[in-house]
Design a protein around this motif. Structure first.
Motif, PDB file in Angstrom:
ATOM      1  N   GLN A 267      79.560  45.230  21.651  1.00 57.67           N
ATOM      2  CA  GLN A 267      78.638  46.456  21.758  1.00 57.67           C
ATOM      3  C   GLN A 267      77.676  46.229  20.356  1.00 57.67           C
ATOM      4  O   GLN A 267      78.157  46.511  19.192  1.00 57.67           O
ATOM      5  CB  GLN A 267      79.295  47.690  21.666  1.00 57.67           C
ATOM      6  CG  GLN A 267      78.393  48.871  22.068  1.00 57.67           C
ATOM      7  CD  GLN A 267      79.311  50.135  22.311  1.00 57.67           C
ATOM      8  OE1 GLN A 267      80.359  50.351  22.055  1.00 57.67           O
ATOM      9  NE2 GLN A 267      79.059  50.715  23.507  1.00 57.67           N
ATOM     10  N   ALA A 268      76.488  46.448  20.694  1.00 61.97           N
ATOM     11  CA  ALA A 268      75.450  46.737  19.441  1.00 61.97           C
ATOM     12  C   ALA A 268      75.153  48.084  18.971  1.00 61.97           C
ATOM     13  O   ALA A 268      75.955  48.994  19.655  1.00 61.97           O
ATOM     14  CB  ALA A 268      74.170  46.069  20.257  1.00 61.97           C
ATOM     15  N   ALA A 269      74.464  48.197  17.930  1.00 64.84           N
ATOM     16  CA  ALA A 269      74.333  49.294  17.435  1.00 64.84           C
ATOM     17  C   ALA A 269      73.684  50.400  18.351  1.00 64.84           C
ATOM     18  O   ALA A 269      74.002  51.613  18.259  1.00 64.84           O
ATOM     19  CB  ALA A 269      73.633  49.390  16.065  1.00 64.84           C
ATOM     20  N   ASP A 270      72.905  49.894  19.217  1.00 63.22           N
ATOM     21  CA  ASP A 270      72.098  51.002  19.960  1.00 63.22           C
ATOM     22  C   ASP A 270      72.951  51.278  21.426  1.00 63.22           C
ATOM     23  O   ASP A 270      72.659  51.676  22.209  1.00 63.22           O
ATOM     24  CB  ASP A 270      70.630  50.234  20.724  1.00 63.22           C
ATOM     25  CG  ASP A 270      70.963  48.764  21.272  1.00 63.22           C
ATOM     26  OD1 ASP A 270      72.043  48.443  21.702  1.00 63.22           O
ATOM     27  OD2 ASP A 270      70.023  48.437  21.718  1.00 63.22           O
ATOM     28  N   GLY A 271      74.215  50.567  21.560  1.00 60.19           N
ATOM     29  CA  GLY A 271      75.123  50.926  22.522  1.00 60.19           C
ATOM     30  C   GLY A 271      75.274  49.882  23.636  1.00 60.19           C
ATOM     31  O   GLY A 271      76.083  49.765  24.553  1.00 60.19           O
ATOM     32  N   SER A 272      74.316  49.066  23.563  1.00 55.81           N
ATOM     33  CA  SER A 272      73.879  47.747  24.548  1.00 55.81           C
ATOM     34  C   SER A 272      75.350  47.083  24.662  1.00 55.81           C
ATOM     35  O   SER A 272      75.783  46.861  23.457  1.00 55.81           O
ATOM     36  CB  SER A 272      72.789  47.243  24.327  1.00 55.81           C
ATOM     37  OG  SER A 272      72.702  46.642  23.125  1.00 55.81           O
TER      38      SER A 272
ATOM     39  N   GLN B 163      65.297  53.718  31.465  1.00 55.39           N
ATOM     40  CA  GLN B 163      64.463  52.944  30.942  1.00 55.39           C
ATOM     41  C   GLN B 163      63.523  51.846  32.000  1.00 55.39           C
ATOM     42  O   GLN B 163      62.380  51.525  31.978  1.00 55.39           O
ATOM     43  CB  GLN B 163      65.067  51.687  30.072  1.00 55.39           C
ATOM     44  CG  GLN B 163      64.154  50.717  29.181  1.00 55.39           C
ATOM     45  CD  GLN B 163      62.945  51.562  28.328  1.00 55.39           C
ATOM     46  OE1 GLN B 163      63.563  52.444  27.708  1.00 55.39           O
ATOM     47  NE2 GLN B 163      61.896  51.296  28.322  1.00 55.39           N
TER      48      GLN B 163
END
Length: 453
Positions: free
Chosen positions: A137-142, A443
């Motif tokens: 999981q990336a910092a942006d939640g993805s 998005q």
């Protein structure tokens, strides 16, 4: 309830095993565990219902701020000592209210229907196939696949993808077997960084308890490795969804005999299923659209229940209210050799207690009414045109969460089984979930419409 002497013996045994704390974990309407932590010295009080909760602080338990508190009563027959932290004992629990089992607790609801089955001489066996993604999981939640080498279009059973995640898989397998669940198979599933764990079936209540704990345990071990384990039904539009297939049968309470099993040669349909088993399936199909709301309880679930969607090949997920033999395009499958039926529309977000409650109630109705599910479907429903499907009387399962909730609300079996209060709570929360999703600007909409208009 256990006697004072029995509780004391359990307390001493746990202390001898190094347990210092107890968690009595009940679930909210979504199947998410909730609890207080009690020192082992206070287990006798906890077993008597000492731990109180404000129901209004929880989803789906039907309380207002002015209501009296709920209790939790731990099930001391299903204790799990945490494999990674043996100081803590996990105990599935039921909610009580003013001294009585609380009807809006889904574990209580399952026990109520199991009691109805017992009056007919039946117990329920249940096996749940646990599919799960291991992701970064990336910092942006993805979310993304953490292993860049796990990129095959058809990754099912891939040995390299399996062994590259061996550390996490070994932790899971070791824990499952250490808990006595009898893991008999695990593999790399159809999507990249997706895996499946298959452990032995048990009585329905025990299996539901185990699924709740499995999700919790998988997330813990993933977090140790800086990853996220998720049973979200459809984390990627172009990859296979996450099933939690329910494999069900009834057994004779006196003898333990599987009442669905027979030699395929003795079954006119050739599937190895008794008349009782077919009646059970007929009940499941009769109430299929309503059951779908419990088996597939999120907005995201219905991005899995499609023939293909954004994938380059068929999804494996059932979109039709039908049954057959070893044919995965049906929502209900009778696996090779018979003796059980598999509901394939159950996904990883399922509250297993709620789904098992309604599935058992539907199956029992099929038995009481002597229903017949008709001929098994052996064709590929993904390829069948609409005229053929309609001629066969095969209907679609709900296509969105709100369609499923509407079917749930319209089916009299739901209120008869759950009671009006629990039925209404599910409808309330799931309708709100749909409306919140529907009002969210995604998005995809921004990318498409801001340019177009």
């Amino acid at each position: 309830m256990k006697s004072v002497k029995e509780v004391s013996a359990i307390q001493q045994k746990l202390q001898d095993q190094g347990v210092k704390y107890c968690i009595g974990a009940y679930v909210d309407i979504h199947g998410i565990p909730k609890a207080k932590v009690v020192p082992i010295d206070h287990l006798p009080q906890m077993a008597a219902g000492s731990e109180r909760y404000t129901g209004y602080a929880l989803d789906g338990l039907g309380q207002a701020p002015s209501d009296d508190e709920l209790n939790s009563v731990p099930d001391l027959d299903h204790i799990i000592q945490l494999p990674w932290e043996p100081k803590v004992a996990w105990m599935p629990a039921d909610n009580h209210f003013q001294g009585q089992p609380y009807a809006l607790n889904t574990r209580v609801a399952l026990k109520n229907v199991l009691a109805q089955a017992a009056e007919m001489g039946f117990g329920m066996n249940l096996g749940i196939e646990c599919e799960i993604y291991l992701l970064k999981q990336a910092a942006d939640g993805s979310l993304s696949v953490p292993n860049p080498d796990d990129k095959l279009e058809k990754a099912c059973y891939d040995v390299r993808g399996f062994m590259d995640n061996f550390a996490w898989l070994d932790k899971m397998a070791t824990a499952i077997n250490g808990l006595g669940w009898d893991l008999y198979s695990f593999d790399h599933e159809d999507a990249n960084s997706q895996f499946e764990f298959d452990f032995n079936y048990s009585d329905a209540l025990t299996m539901c308890d185990r699924l709740i704990f499995f999700r919790y345990m998988a997330k813990h071990y993933a977090k140790e490795d800086g990853l996220v384990a998720t049973m979200m039904p459809k984390p990627f539009a172009d990859k296979t969804g996450t099933g939690a297939h329910f494999n069900m049968s009834l057994y004779d309470l006196k003898t333990g005999k599987n009442l669905f099993a027979c030699d395929p040669k003795d079954d006119p349909r050739g599937l190895g299923l008794t008349t009782l088993g077919y009646q059970f399936i007929a009940g499941i199909l009769k109430h299929g659209p309503a059951l779908c709301a419990a088996f597939a309880p999120t907005v995201n679930s219905y991005k899995r229940l499609v023939r293909r969607g954004a994938m380059s090949y068929f999804s494996w997920a059932p979109a039709f209210n039908s049954y057959g033999s070893n044919n995965r395009t049906n929502s209900v499958r009778v696996p090779m050799g018979g003796g059980r039926c598999e509901s394939r529309n159950a996904d990883g977000a399922v509250n297993p207690y709620l789904a098992a409650t309604l599935a058992l109630a539907a199956g029992l109705e099929g038995i009481r009414e002597g229903l017949d599910p008709g001929k098994p479907n052996e064709d590929n429903l993904y390829d069948m045109n609409e005229e053929q499907r309609q001629a066969r009387g095969i209907g679609f399962l709900p296509q969105t969460l709100i369609d499923a909730v509407d079917a749930f609300a319209a089916d009299p079996l739901v209120e008869k089984t759950l009671g009006k209060e629990l039925r209404d709570e599910f409808i309330k929360y799931k309708t709100e979930e749909w409306e919140t999703y529907h009002l969210t600007v995604s998005q995809w909409e921004i990318d498409r419409y801001s340019y177009m208009f």
